[in-house]
Structure formats: structure tokens, C-alpha cells
Design an enzyme around this catalytic site. Structure first.
Site, mmCIF file in Angstrom:
data_model
loop_
_atom_site.group_PDB
_atom_site.id
_atom_site.type_symbol
_atom_site.label_atom_id
_atom_site.label_comp_id
_atom_site.label_asym_id
_atom_site.label_seq_id
_atom_site.Cartn_x
_atom_site.Cartn_y
_atom_site.Cartn_z
ATOM 1 N N ALA A 22 0.808 -1.225 0.000
ATOM 2 C CA ALA A 22 0.000 0.000 0.000
ATOM 3 C C ALA A 22 0.837 1.269 0.000
ATOM 4 O O ALA A 22 0.307 2.360 -0.240
ATOM 5 C CB ALA A 22 -0.921 -0.002 1.221
ATOM 6 N N LEU A 26 2.607 1.422 -7.429
ATOM 7 C CA LEU A 26 1.386 0.990 -8.129
ATOM 8 C C LEU A 26 0.135 1.416 -7.355
ATOM 9 O O LEU A 26 -0.852 1.881 -7.944
ATOM 10 C CB LEU A 26 1.404 -0.535 -8.314
ATOM 11 N N ILE A 99 5.602 -9.152 5.598
ATOM 12 C CA ILE A 99 4.971 -10.323 4.978
ATOM 13 C C ILE A 99 5.471 -11.624 5.607
ATOM 14 O O ILE A 99 4.747 -12.623 5.664
ATOM 15 C CB ILE A 99 5.314 -10.343 3.461
ATOM 16 N N ASP A 190 -3.438 -8.653 -15.901
ATOM 17 C CA ASP A 190 -2.693 -8.094 -17.024
ATOM 18 C C ASP A 190 -3.489 -6.853 -17.380
ATOM 19 O O ASP A 190 -4.571 -6.964 -17.975
ATOM 20 C CB ASP A 190 -2.654 -9.066 -18.202
ATOM 21 N N HIS A 191 -3.003 -5.685 -17.002
ATOM 22 C CA HIS A 191 -3.898 -4.528 -17.071
ATOM 23 C C HIS A 191 -4.302 -4.173 -18.501
ATOM 24 O O HIS A 191 -5.286 -3.480 -18.714
ATOM 25 C CB HIS A 191 -3.330 -3.315 -16.304
ATOM 26 N N LYS A 195 -8.204 -2.755 -20.617
ATOM 27 C CA LYS A 195 -8.350 -1.541 -21.445
ATOM 28 C C LYS A 195 -9.601 -1.665 -22.319
ATOM 29 O O LYS A 195 -9.870 -2.730 -22.889
ATOM 30 C CB LYS A 195 -7.109 -1.323 -22.302
ATOM 31 N N HIS A 253 1.368 -8.335 -22.005
ATOM 32 C CA HIS A 253 0.457 -7.451 -22.740
ATOM 33 C C HIS A 253 0.412 -7.749 -24.252
ATOM 34 O O HIS A 253 -0.653 -7.792 -24.848
ATOM 35 C CB HIS A 253 0.861 -5.983 -22.570
HETATM 36 N N1 LIG Z 1 4.465 0.366 -10.632
HETATM 37 C C1 LIG Z 1 3.919 -0.021 -11.762
HETATM 38 O O1 LIG Z 1 3.590 0.774 -12.640
HETATM 39 C C2 LIG Z 1 3.665 -1.475 -12.012
HETATM 40 C C3 LIG Z 1 4.007 -2.423 -11.060
HETATM 41 N N2 LIG Z 1 3.718 -3.740 -11.301
HETATM 42 C C4 LIG Z 1 4.060 -4.754 -10.304
HETATM 43 O O2 LIG Z 1 3.398 -4.480 -9.084
HETATM 44 C C5 LIG Z 1 4.193 -4.874 -7.992
HETATM 45 C C6 LIG Z 1 4.437 -3.678 -7.083
HETATM 46 O O3 LIG Z 1 5.094 -2.688 -7.840
HETATM 47 P P1 LIG Z 1 5.431 -1.238 -7.269
HETATM 48 O O4 LIG Z 1 4.292 -0.678 -6.512
HETATM 49 O O5 LIG Z 1 5.984 -0.486 -8.412
HETATM 50 O O6 LIG Z 1 6.618 -1.562 -6.245
HETATM 51 P P2 LIG Z 1 7.194 -0.650 -5.074
HETATM 52 O O7 LIG Z 1 8.589 -1.092 -4.851
HETATM 53 O O8 LIG Z 1 6.922 0.783 -5.298
HETATM 54 O O9 LIG Z 1 6.308 -1.093 -3.815
HETATM 55 C C7 LIG Z 1 6.488 -2.335 -3.174
HETATM 56 C C8 LIG Z 1 5.558 -2.400 -1.992
HETATM 57 O O10 LIG Z 1 5.799 -3.621 -1.306
HETATM 58 C C9 LIG Z 1 5.937 -3.356 0.104
HETATM 59 N N3 LIG Z 1 6.807 -4.383 0.676
HETATM 60 C C10 LIG Z 1 8.020 -4.772 0.221
HETATM 61 N N4 LIG Z 1 8.512 -5.754 1.001
HETATM 62 C C11 LIG Z 1 7.580 -5.993 1.943
HETATM 63 C C12 LIG Z 1 7.512 -6.892 3.044
HETATM 64 N N5 LIG Z 1 8.500 -7.753 3.322
HETATM 65 N N6 LIG Z 1 6.426 -6.868 3.820
HETATM 66 C C13 LIG Z 1 5.403 -5.994 3.569
HETATM 67 N N7 LIG Z 1 5.413 -5.137 2.528
HETATM 68 C C14 LIG Z 1 6.491 -5.128 1.735
HETATM 69 C C15 LIG Z 1 6.553 -1.966 0.133
HETATM 70 O O11 LIG Z 1 6.257 -1.309 1.312
HETATM 71 P P3 LIG Z 1 7.275 -1.060 2.535
HETATM 72 O O12 LIG Z 1 8.589 -0.701 1.944
HETATM 73 O O13 LIG Z 1 6.611 0.027 3.302
HETATM 74 O O14 LIG Z 1 7.278 -2.350 3.236
HETATM 75 C C16 LIG Z 1 5.764 -1.289 -0.984
HETATM 76 O O15 LIG Z 1 4.512 -0.863 -0.497
HETATM 77 C C17 LIG Z 1 5.470 -5.463 -8.588
HETATM 78 O O16 LIG Z 1 5.311 -6.844 -8.745
HETATM 79 C C18 LIG Z 1 5.533 -4.799 -9.946
HETATM 80 O O17 LIG Z 1 6.274 -5.522 -10.872
HETATM 81 C C19 LIG Z 1 3.094 -4.142 -12.439
HETATM 82 C C20 LIG Z 1 2.737 -3.245 -13.415
HETATM 83 C C21 LIG Z 1 3.027 -1.835 -13.303
HETATM 84 O O1 LIG Z 2 3.053 -3.310 -17.300
HETATM 85 C C1 LIG Z 2 3.652 -2.334 -17.695
HETATM 86 O O2 LIG Z 2 2.976 -1.437 -18.443
HETATM 87 C C2 LIG Z 2 3.441 -0.093 -18.564
HETATM 88 C C3 LIG Z 2 2.692 0.511 -19.753
HETATM 89 O O3 LIG Z 2 1.314 0.518 -19.486
HETATM 90 P P1 LIG Z 2 0.353 1.597 -20.184
HETATM 91 O O4 LIG Z 2 -0.988 1.222 -19.721
HETATM 92 O O5 LIG Z 2 0.821 2.933 -19.680
HETATM 93 O O6 LIG Z 2 0.561 1.482 -21.647
HETATM 94 C C4 LIG Z 2 4.933 -0.039 -18.764
HETATM 95 O O7 LIG Z 2 5.381 1.300 -18.716
HETATM 96 C C5 LIG Z 2 5.630 -0.825 -17.681
HETATM 97 O O8 LIG Z 2 7.027 -0.883 -17.959
HETATM 98 C C6 LIG Z 2 5.102 -2.244 -17.619
HETATM 99 O O9 LIG Z 2 5.613 -2.892 -16.461
#
Ligand SMILES: NC(=O)C1=CN([C@@H]2O[C@H](COP(=O)(O)OP(=O)(O)OC[C@H]3O[C@@H](n4cnc5c(N)ncnc54)[C@H](OP(=O)(O)O)[C@@H]3O)[C@@H](O)[C@H]2O)C=CC1
Ligand SMILES: O=C1O[C@H](COP(=O)(O)O)[C@@H](O)[C@H](O)[C@H]1O
Length: 514
Positions: A22, A26, A99, A190-191, A195, A253
Site C-alpha cells: 500500500a 502501483l 509479509i 494483465d492490465h 483496457k 500485454h
Molecule cells: N508500478 C507499476 O507501474 C507497475 C508495477 N507492477 C508490479 O506491481 C508490484 C508492485 O510494484 P510497485 O508498486 O511499483 O513496487 P514498489 O517497490 O513501489 O512497492 C512495493 C511495496 O511492497 C511493500 N513491501 C516490500 N517488502 C515488503 C515486506 N517484506 N512486507 C510488507 N510489505 C512489503 C513496500 O512497502 P514497505 O517498503 O513500506 O514495506 C511497498 O509498499 C510489482 O510486482 C511490480 O512488478 C506491475 C505493473 C506496473
Molecule cells: O506493465 C507495464 O505497463 C506499462 C505501460 O502501461 P500503459 O498502460 O501505460 O501502456 C509499462 O510502462 C511498464 O514498464 C510495464 O511494467
């Protein structure tokens, strides 16, 4: 009559939505805004609660402030700090836990039960893992050990991509989560499947009498799917440098869009019937048998320094958290074949890359030329008919046809019959995450990837990744802000085709019905 799912009649049940991760990117950019939009559109049950989970300490007020800020920055609806906002924010709580610590999950259970009692929620729980995939197994086990899966109501797991890094790691991950959750309770995101225009492919194909009869190798010369991004790797260099374009975008995707284009019409529009058809496409992909085939059919590139819109852009190797000697691809283009009766001999060209000139996703279906050209010798060479599906940021479809230039004796010009959906609904088209969250809470699994789809996609992609791993040096470069390595153009030229301009870049050449 065939039995179908009536989405309009699916109720949104009262439930608790657990957002693991959270405090992450993402959650901030996509998930909080999606929840708020659903709320504003009346698509959430009155009795709902959201519990954000991560390690960082946060008071309830601080967490609600995080949610507010995220909505102000990224949501298509803006919140006002008034009573209505306050009422909405009360549904959000935070729990700090690691976790790997089961005690945290026991405390979470107590917190959850109090919330469920307060909102009269009958034990329905949706666990969304916006976490690194290495943590998926631990979360599942600790949810079980901590008693979070007990009691009445449904328990669903929603998982972000990437689902593993290859087939083997995906299988391990799947075995772990399947020890705790049933396949029908697992929603793999798979977002792109959320779409609007990707979902519309099904309707365009199966609800129009004039497309389906032409949708085969007798009439289609080739299909091109472009997913181009202007951004670099931004803050995600650490993840991206291990993934690369093939695994970040190709395995999921791009192949999912291909399945929507290539699948057979299902007899019923039920989730399993649609997913059955999609997986058949993935299983029909012709595998590359050896490194030579990979080299011939798959182009990979990495951006070097360049510029776009007057702005200097750094090389990939100079990006934050990227290895300065990295051989990770930021671009790939490939030629694929779907070896079945419908598509035998039709090349599918797909390409994606970062730091390309425009942000766009488009699918171009190029029809075969007329059997004979009676207009030979005229000023204009006849162009093939195209059906173009614009997925984002513009949404719509257009059909490019040849017509007589008004007033001329016999000049021919391409004209576009255009349905511009984004012109009609503006920027208010529901974001992919909204649609998918809404579906998951209602138990609608069509636009989530089933395990056999994920596994088939990895089997195909693994062969490419393995060939590249054996020979990491063969990587083309392209300046940031350009259309990628020239080898990607040659891939089509060898077959007598070319990439069609995307994102309206052909507009000077075509007359638009606007
Ligand atoms: N960001 C994006 O646009 C996209 C992301 N994804 C996928 O979504 C997932 C999350 O991505 P993203 O939000 O970018 O990653 P971030 O690194 O920004 O966030 C990771 C989150 O996990 C939490 N976390 C990490 N380790 C632990 C733990 N041991 N216990 C509890 N919480 C933990 C962190 O919180 P804290 O440090 O406070 O513990 C943080 O909230 C990944 O698998 C990523 O590949 C997929 C598509 C797009
Ligand atoms: O899953 C992912 O998608 C984004 C692109 O998504 P879009 O909806 O903005 O087209 C990409 O930037 C990212 O690298 C990838 O992990």
C-alpha cells in the site's frame, strides 16, 4: 440460445479489499485512484473497506492522507476535503506488517473482524498483491496460518505481473499459491486486458458481419501490434534491468492482445470459454527452434542517448539503478506465426519499446491487395485496406479504404472511416485498473489470465530469452526518441511489408471523416 454472462446484472458484494504494497508506486498511481473512481461512479457496495498493508509505519490519518494525495495527483475524479471525502476515507485503514511475520497476520485478522462487524461485511476478502513476486508465496502461506482465510464468505487472490521470470519460476510460484488458493479464486492481472479497446476487440470481431468472414489467411496479409512508450525506465530501473522489454511487455500485454485478435469465436461468452480459446492461440504459436531462428526473427535493441521534443535524453545505461554495462533490451520486435487453419502463413509483427517518439498502442490489420489492379498507371498506387484498432491513448477504430478524389477524373486517395471513441467519451473512459478491480470483486474472471495462458506464454518467450542469454552481445542500439533499431524495419521489408505509421502520423496522407 447460448448462455452468456450478464455483466450488468452482476452485483458488487460487500467485501474487504486488502492492498499489500500500500505504500508502493502501483498503489499510489493506479490502485487508490481506481478505488475512488469506482466509488464516485457508485460501483462499490455501500459496505466496503480497504486495508492497506506494508512495512512502513503509518497512522490511520497519515495513510488516509496518502490516499488523498494519490487521488489528487492521479485520479480522473478529484476529491474535495469535505464531509463526503471524510466519509469515504473512513473506509480506509492501515496495518504495518512484514509479509514474513505470521504474527502480523494474526493481528490483521483481529483488525479485519472489527471492520467487518462495523460494516456488516460477511467475510468476503480480496487480497491484492502489489508486491514483488518473491513475496507471493509467503503472503499466501501467512494468510492461511494467520487465520485470514477462515470463516464464511469468499477469499480471492489478485496478483500483479510479472508472474515469475520464466516458466520454471512461474511454476514454482503457482505451486505455492495453489497450495492455499483454488485456481478459480486466483485473479492474475494483465492490465491491458482491462483496457476499453482491448475488450472491444471481441465485440468488433464477433458482432460485425463484415469483419469475421474476412478474418483469416485468405484475406489478411499481416497483422502489426505496436506498443510504444516515450518514457524510459523512470524509478523502476532495478526491476526493469532484470526483466527487459520481452518479459516486461512481451510475455504478457503483447501476447494477450495477440490472443484477442487471433482467437476463434467462443460458443458462449463465459470466462472459461473465452480463456479456452485464448490459450489455444498461445499453444499454436510457432516456437523458435534454435538461436539462429531467434536471431532471424527477433530484433532487440537498447536506447542510447538521444533527444525528443528538444529535450536531451540519457542512454539506458546511464539510468538510475541500471547496470552501466547492461545488455538488457529496452525494445524488441518479432515476427510470429499462429499455426492453425485460420492463420497459416499470416505473419504477426509485434514491437514494443521505451523512449520511442510517441506513446501509443495500436493494432493494424492489413488486408491482402486486390487480385488485380485495374487502376494501374493512375497517379496513386493502391494502398492495402487497413483496420486500425487504437488502444491508447486515443481509443477507437478506423478502416482505411481507397476512394476517388472528389472532382478529379480518376485520382485515388486513401480515406479513413473513423470511429473515435475517445472523441466521444473524452478522458473519462474507465481506467483499466478500475474495470479489473470491479470485475474481481464481482467474481468476473474473463479478463484475468488463467494459469495455462501464463505457462504457454512463458514457454514461447523462454526460448527467445534463452537464446539471448547464450549470446548477450548481439544487441542493436537506437537513439532515444527514434523508432528503434533499423533491423526492425528490415524484418518486415524482407516480407514485402512495412510498419504502418501509428498514432495518426499518417494523417497527411489520408482523408479523415471528421
Ligand atoms: N508500478 C507499476 O507501474 C507497475 C508495477 N507492477 C508490479 O506491481 C508490484 C508492485 O510494484 P510497485 O508498486 O511499483 O513496487 P514498489 O517497490 O513501489 O512497492 C512495493 C511495496 O511492497 C511493500 N513491501 C516490500 N517488502 C515488503 C515486506 N517484506 N512486507 C510488507 N510489505 C512489503 C513496500 O512497502 P514497505 O517498503 O513500506 O514495506 C511497498 O509498499 C510489482 O510486482 C511490480 O512488478 C506491475 C505493473 C506496473
Ligand atoms: O506493465 C507495464 O505497463 C506499462 C505501460 O502501461 P500503459 O498502460 O501505460 O501502456 C509499462 O510502462 C511498464 O514498464 C510495464 O511494467
Amino acid at each position: 440460445m447460448a448462455e452468456n454472462l450478464n455483466l450488468e446484472q452482476l452485483q458488487t458484494p460487500s467485501s474487504v479489499f486488502f492492498l499489500f504494497g500500500a505504500t508502493g508506486d502501483l498503489a499510489r498511481r493506479k490502485l487508490f485512484p481506481a478505488i475512488y473512481s469506482l466509488y464516485r461512479e457508485g460501483k462499490l457496495a455501500d459496505d466496503f473497506a480497504v486495508i492497506g498493508v506494508a512495512r512502513r509505519p503509518r497512522t490511520q490519518e497519515e495513510f488516509r492522507e496518502d490516499v488523498y494525495q494519490s487521488i489528487q495527483e492521479f485520479c480522473r475524479y478529484k476529491a474535495e476535503a469535505n464531509e463526503e471525502w471524510y466519509a469515504f476515507a473512513q473506509h480506509f485503514e492501515y496495518k504495518a506488517l512484514d509479509i514474513n511475520d505470521v504474527n502480523g497476520f494474526r493481528e490483521l485478522k483481529e483488525q479485519t473482524e472489527k471492520i467487518e462487524e462495523r460494516y456488516h461485511i460477511p467475510g468476503n476478502r480480496m487480497f491484492y498483491l502489489a508486491l514483488a513476486p518473491e513475496l507471493f508465496g509467503s503472503v499466501s502461506f501467512n494468510l492461511q496460518k494467520g487465520g485470514m482465510l477462515e470463516g464464511q464468505g469468499w477469499k480471492r487472490l489478485v496478483i500483479e505481473k510479472p508472474f515469475g521470470y520464466d516458466l520454471k519460476s512461474a511454476e514454482t510460484l503457482n505451486e505455492q499459491i495453489r497450495q492455499v488458493f483454488r485456481e478459480e479464486d486466483i485473479y492474475r492481472i494483465d492490465h491491458y486486458l482491462g483496457k476499453e479497446m482491448v475488450q472491444n476487440i471481441e465485440v468488433i470481431r464477433f458482432a460485425n458481419a463484415f469483419f469475421e468472414p474476412l478474418w483469416n489467411n485468405m484475406h489478411i496479409a499481416n497483422i502489426q501490434i505496436t506498443l510504444s512508450e516515450t518514457v524510459g525506465v523512470e524509478e523502476r530501473g532495478g526491476y526493469y534491468d532484470h526483466a527487459g522489454a520481452l518479459k516486461d511487455m512481451g510475455q504478457n500485454h503483447m501476447l494477450q492482445m495477440l490472443t484477442m485478435i487471433a482467437m476463434e469465436p467462443p460458443s458462449r461468452l463465459l470466462p472459461e470459454d473465452i480463456r479456452d480459446e485464448k490459450v489455444k492461440v498461445l499453444r499454436s504459436l510457432r516456437p523458435y527452434l534454435n538461436a539462429e531462428e531467434v536471431e532471424k526473427n527477433v530484433i532487440r535493441g537498447q536506447y542510447i542517448a538521444g533527444s525528443a521534443n528538444g529535450q536531451e535524453l540519457p542512454a539506458y545505461r546511464a539510468e538510475d539503478k541500471v547496470d552501466p554495462n547492461s545488455n538488457t533490451e529496452t525494445y524488441f520486435a518479432t515476427k510470429l506465426f499462429v499455426d492453425n487453419f485460420r492463420w497459416a502463413g499470416v505473419p504477426f509483427y509485434i514491437r514494443t519499446g521505451k523512449r520511442l517518439p510517441v506513446k501509443t498502442t495500436e493494432i493494424v490489420v492489413e488486408f491482402r491487395s486486390m487480385p488485380t489492379n485495374v487502376y494501374l498507371g493512375q497517379k496513386h498506387k493502391l494502398e492495402p485496406n487497413l483496420l486500425v484498432i487504437r488502444v491508447n491513448p486515443m481509443e477507437g477504430i478506423y478502416v482505411k479504404i481507397n476512394a476517388k478524389k472528389p472532382g478529379s477524373e480518376s485520382d485515388i486517395q486513401p480515406v479513413a472511416m473513423d470511429f473515435c471513441q475517445s472523441c466521444m467519451v473524452g478522458i473519462n473512459s474507465p481506467e483499466a485498473y478500475e474495470r479489473l478491480l470491479h470485475d474481481a470483486v464481482r467474481g468476473e474472471s474473463t479478463y484475468f489470465t488463467r494459469w495455462d495462458e501464463v505457462a504457454s506464454a512463458w514457454s514461447f518467450v523462454d526460448r527467445i530469452a534463452e537464446a539471448w542469454a547464450e549470446d548477450p552481445g548481439k544487441l542493436s542500439t537506437y537513439p532515444a526518441g527514434s523508432w528503434g533499431p533499423t533491423e526492425a524495419d528490415e524484418l518486415l521489408e524482407k516480407d514485402g511489408f512495412h510498419w504502418w505509421p501509428v498514432n495518426g502520423q499518417d494523417e497527411d496522407n489520408v482523408v479523415w471523416n471528421k
